[in-house]
Design a protein around this motif. Structure first.
Motif, PDB file in Angstrom:
ATOM      1  N   ASP A  36       0.715  -1.269  -0.166  1.00 19.65           N
ATOM      2  CA  ASP A  36       0.077   0.176   0.046  1.00 19.65           C
ATOM      3  C   ASP A  36       0.920   1.191   0.009  1.00 19.65           C
ATOM      4  O   ASP A  36       0.492   2.113  -0.880  1.00 19.65           O
ATOM      5  N   ARG A  37       1.941   1.121   0.953  1.00 23.17           N
ATOM      6  CA  ARG A  37       2.836   2.626   0.929  1.00 23.17           C
ATOM      7  C   ARG A  37       3.712   2.621  -0.304  1.00 23.17           C
ATOM      8  O   ARG A  37       3.793   3.834  -0.809  1.00 23.17           O
ATOM      9  N   ALA A  38       4.060   1.582  -0.842  1.00 25.23           N
ATOM     10  CA  ALA A  38       4.562   1.619  -2.114  1.00 25.23           C
ATOM     11  C   ALA A  38       3.946   2.026  -3.330  1.00 25.23           C
ATOM     12  O   ALA A  38       4.132   3.104  -4.119  1.00 25.23           O
ATOM     13  N   ARG A  39       2.690   1.735  -3.384  1.00 23.04           N
ATOM     14  CA  ARG A  39       1.787   1.959  -4.517  1.00 23.04           C
ATOM     15  C   ARG A  39       1.583   3.721  -4.404  1.00 23.04           C
ATOM     16  O   ARG A  39       1.790   4.424  -5.443  1.00 23.04           O
ATOM     17  N   ILE A  40       1.439   4.212  -3.225  1.00 27.01           N
ATOM     18  CA  ILE A  40       1.303   5.530  -2.900  1.00 27.01           C
ATOM     19  C   ILE A  40       2.734   6.335  -3.409  1.00 27.01           C
ATOM     20  O   ILE A  40       2.696   7.433  -3.868  1.00 27.01           O
ATOM     21  N   LEU A  41       3.647   5.749  -2.904  1.00 23.86           N
ATOM     22  CA  LEU A  41       5.045   6.265  -3.339  1.00 23.86           C
ATOM     23  C   LEU A  41       5.294   6.465  -4.933  1.00 23.86           C
ATOM     24  O   LEU A  41       5.558   7.567  -5.273  1.00 23.86           O
ATOM     25  N   THR A  42       4.816   5.308  -5.446  1.00 23.03           N
ATOM     26  CA  THR A  42       4.907   5.335  -6.878  1.00 23.03           C
ATOM     27  C   THR A  42       3.897   6.458  -7.442  1.00 23.03           C
ATOM     28  O   THR A  42       4.270   7.310  -8.458  1.00 23.03           O
ATOM     29  N   ALA A  43       2.762   6.694  -7.032  1.00 21.67           N
ATOM     30  CA  ALA A  43       1.850   7.801  -7.538  1.00 21.67           C
ATOM     31  C   ALA A  43       2.418   9.045  -7.351  1.00 21.67           C
ATOM     32  O   ALA A  43       2.267   9.977  -7.877  1.00 21.67           O
ATOM     33  N   LEU A  44       3.300   9.167  -6.241  1.00 24.19           N
ATOM     34  CA  LEU A  44       3.894  10.629  -5.805  1.00 24.19           C
ATOM     35  C   LEU A  44       5.059  10.680  -6.700  1.00 24.19           C
ATOM     36  O   LEU A  44       5.992  11.834  -6.386  1.00 24.19           O
ATOM     37  N   GLY A  45       5.472   9.993  -7.356  1.00 26.36           N
ATOM     38  CA  GLY A  45       6.606  10.214  -8.209  1.00 26.36           C
ATOM     39  C   GLY A  45       8.167   9.503  -7.635  1.00 26.36           C
ATOM     40  O   GLY A  45       9.031  10.250  -8.024  1.00 26.36           O
ATOM     41  N   ARG A  46       7.671   8.676  -6.674  1.00 23.96           N
ATOM     42  CA  ARG A  46       9.081   8.154  -6.006  1.00 23.96           C
ATOM     43  C   ARG A  46       9.195   6.687  -6.188  1.00 23.96           C
ATOM     44  O   ARG A  46       9.115   5.786  -5.217  1.00 23.96           O
ATOM     45  N   PRO A  47       9.428   6.354  -7.370  1.00 23.48           N
ATOM     46  CA  PRO A  47       9.307   4.924  -7.798  1.00 23.48           C
ATOM     47  C   PRO A  47      10.474   4.106  -7.224  1.00 23.48           C
ATOM     48  O   PRO A  47      10.337   2.751  -6.920  1.00 23.48           O
ATOM     49  N   ASP A  48      11.673   4.850  -7.137  1.00 23.72           N
ATOM     50  CA  ASP A  48      12.668   4.009  -6.450  1.00 23.72           C
ATOM     51  C   ASP A  48      12.488   3.478  -5.174  1.00 23.72           C
ATOM     52  O   ASP A  48      12.591   2.378  -4.528  1.00 23.72           O
ATOM     53  N   GLU A  49      11.893   4.462  -4.157  1.00 24.70           N
ATOM     54  CA  GLU A  49      11.500   4.029  -2.863  1.00 24.70           C
ATOM     55  C   GLU A  49      10.404   2.913  -2.836  1.00 24.70           C
ATOM     56  O   GLU A  49      10.478   1.868  -2.367  1.00 24.70           O
ATOM     57  N   ALA A  50       9.514   2.949  -3.877  1.00 19.84           N
ATOM     58  CA  ALA A  50       8.481   2.169  -4.050  1.00 19.84           C
ATOM     59  C   ALA A  50       8.971   0.591  -4.160  1.00 19.84           C
ATOM     60  O   ALA A  50       8.637  -0.322  -3.653  1.00 19.84           O
ATOM     61  N   ARG A  51      10.058   0.820  -5.230  1.00 16.87           N
ATOM     62  CA  ARG A  51      10.527  -0.628  -5.633  1.00 16.87           C
ATOM     63  C   ARG A  51      11.348  -1.387  -4.335  1.00 16.87           C
ATOM     64  O   ARG A  51      11.105  -2.608  -4.491  1.00 16.87           O
ATOM     65  N   ARG A  52      11.902  -0.621  -3.721  1.00 17.54           N
ATOM     66  CA  ARG A  52      12.479  -1.188  -2.477  1.00 17.54           C
ATOM     67  C   ARG A  52      11.435  -1.747  -1.473  1.00 17.54           C
ATOM     68  O   ARG A  52      11.691  -3.030  -1.058  1.00 17.54           O
ATOM     69  N   MET A  53      10.483  -0.982  -1.301  1.00 18.13           N
ATOM     70  CA  MET A  53       9.414  -1.581  -0.401  1.00 18.13           C
ATOM     71  C   MET A  53       8.779  -2.781  -1.086  1.00 18.13           C
ATOM     72  O   MET A  53       8.365  -3.751  -0.277  1.00 18.13           O
ATOM     73  N   LEU A  54       8.411  -2.828  -2.354  1.00 16.50           N
ATOM     74  CA  LEU A  54       7.972  -3.880  -3.126  1.00 16.50           C
ATOM     75  C   LEU A  54       8.719  -5.046  -3.083  1.00 16.50           C
ATOM     76  O   LEU A  54       8.378  -6.217  -2.872  1.00 16.50           O
ATOM     77  N   ASP A  55      10.101  -4.923  -3.278  1.00 21.43           N
ATOM     78  CA  ASP A  55      11.075  -6.141  -3.026  1.00 21.43           C
ATOM     79  C   ASP A  55      10.889  -6.662  -1.713  1.00 21.43           C
ATOM     80  O   ASP A  55      10.843  -7.910  -1.665  1.00 21.43           O
ATOM     81  N   THR A  56      10.971  -6.076  -0.672  1.00 19.37           N
ATOM     82  CA  THR A  56      10.725  -6.662   0.488  1.00 19.37           C
ATOM     83  C   THR A  56       9.508  -7.263   0.771  1.00 19.37           C
ATOM     84  O   THR A  56       9.296  -8.426   1.240  1.00 19.37           O
ATOM     85  N   ALA A  57       8.370  -6.567   0.305  1.00 20.41           N
ATOM     86  CA  ALA A  57       7.066  -7.388   0.023  1.00 20.41           C
ATOM     87  C   ALA A  57       6.985  -8.429  -0.415  1.00 20.41           C
ATOM     88  O   ALA A  57       6.522  -9.674   0.135  1.00 20.41           O
ATOM     89  N   ILE A  58       7.573  -8.599  -1.788  1.00 26.17           N
ATOM     90  CA  ILE A  58       7.878  -9.866  -2.301  1.00 26.17           C
ATOM     91  C   ILE A  58       8.462 -11.113  -1.663  1.00 26.17           C
ATOM     92  O   ILE A  58       8.014 -12.179  -1.327  1.00 26.17           O
ATOM     93  N   ALA A  59       9.800 -10.539  -0.922  1.00 24.69           N
ATOM     94  CA  ALA A  59      10.533 -11.340  -0.192  1.00 24.69           C
ATOM     95  C   ALA A  59       9.805 -12.030   1.008  1.00 24.69           C
ATOM     96  O   ALA A  59       9.730 -13.291   1.400  1.00 24.69           O
ATOM     97  N   VAL A  60       8.847 -11.186   1.655  1.00 23.55           N
ATOM     98  CA  VAL A  60       7.968 -11.539   2.913  1.00 23.55           C
ATOM     99  C   VAL A  60       6.950 -12.678   2.266  1.00 23.55           C
ATOM    100  O   VAL A  60       6.865 -13.644   3.142  1.00 23.55           O
ATOM    101  N   GLN A  61       6.403 -12.328   1.184  1.00 22.79           N
ATOM    102  CA  GLN A  61       5.477 -13.253   0.628  1.00 22.79           C
ATOM    103  C   GLN A  61       5.847 -14.351   0.486  1.00 22.79           C
ATOM    104  O   GLN A  61       5.085 -15.441   0.237  1.00 22.79           O
ATOM    105  N   ARG A  62       7.249 -14.674  -0.045  1.00 26.45           N
ATOM    106  CA  ARG A  62       7.754 -15.984  -0.797  1.00 26.45           C
ATOM    107  C   ARG A  62       8.320 -16.482   0.389  1.00 26.45           C
ATOM    108  O   ARG A  62       8.872 -17.630   0.222  1.00 26.45           O
TER     109      ARG A  62
END
Length: 152
Positions: A98-124
């Motif tokens: 959720d936080r990463a999606r907002i960061l992407t919308a705010l033009g901060r995709p690099d921060e979002a990608r780091r969070m999403l990488d963590t989310a994927i690692a947690v899910q897997r």
């Protein structure tokens, strides 16, 4: 309901969820705000439930197109989650997504990608990710990567 904050919270959550499904975001926001107030009365110091309510409020603002407001609310929720962590890895990953999606919308995709990488690692992490959850995370990661490439 005011005398029974836990019951009020449950009722308001159900009403808000219905409004969100109907696309009535401002009505949902009103119900979630009342839910959040009930949770604060029940547990003034805050707990996981309050963090979840604030996250739900952020989601409704995001759907209504108020991304900056959603960002502020998600930061508030994250502070509560730091003290009262989500009870399951899936819920933690959802919070990050959720936080990463907002960061992407705010033009901060690099921060979002780091969070999403963590989310994927947690899910897997347990070896059996829930497909319906991880597919959205991968989709958001792809969107963030695309936004980051557009900024280069």
């Amino acid at each position: 309901l005011r005398a029974r904050p836990a019951l009020e919270s449950a009722v308001r959550t159900a009403i808000a969820s219905t409004y969100i499904e109907l696309g009535e975001y401002d009505k949902a926001i009103r119900q979630i705000a009342l839910d959040t107030a009930a949770r604060r009365r029940a547990v003034p110091a805050g707990d996981y439930g309050l963090a979840t309510s604030i996250s739900r409020l952020a989601l409704a603002h995001e759907y209504a197109g108020r991304v900056a407001t959603a960002d502020t609310l998600l930061r508030r929720a994250a502070a509560l989650y730091a003290v009262h962590p989500p009870p399951t890895p899936e819920e933690y990953a959802t919070m990050l997504e959720d936080r990463a999606r907002i960061l992407t919308a705010l033009g901060r995709p690099d921060e979002a990608r780091r969070m999403l990488d963590t989310a994927i690692a947690v899910q897997r992490a347990d070896g059996t990710p829930i497909d319906s959850l991880i597919v959205f995370t991968y989709g958001n990661a792809a969107r963030a990567a695309s936004e980051a490439n557009d900024q280069v």
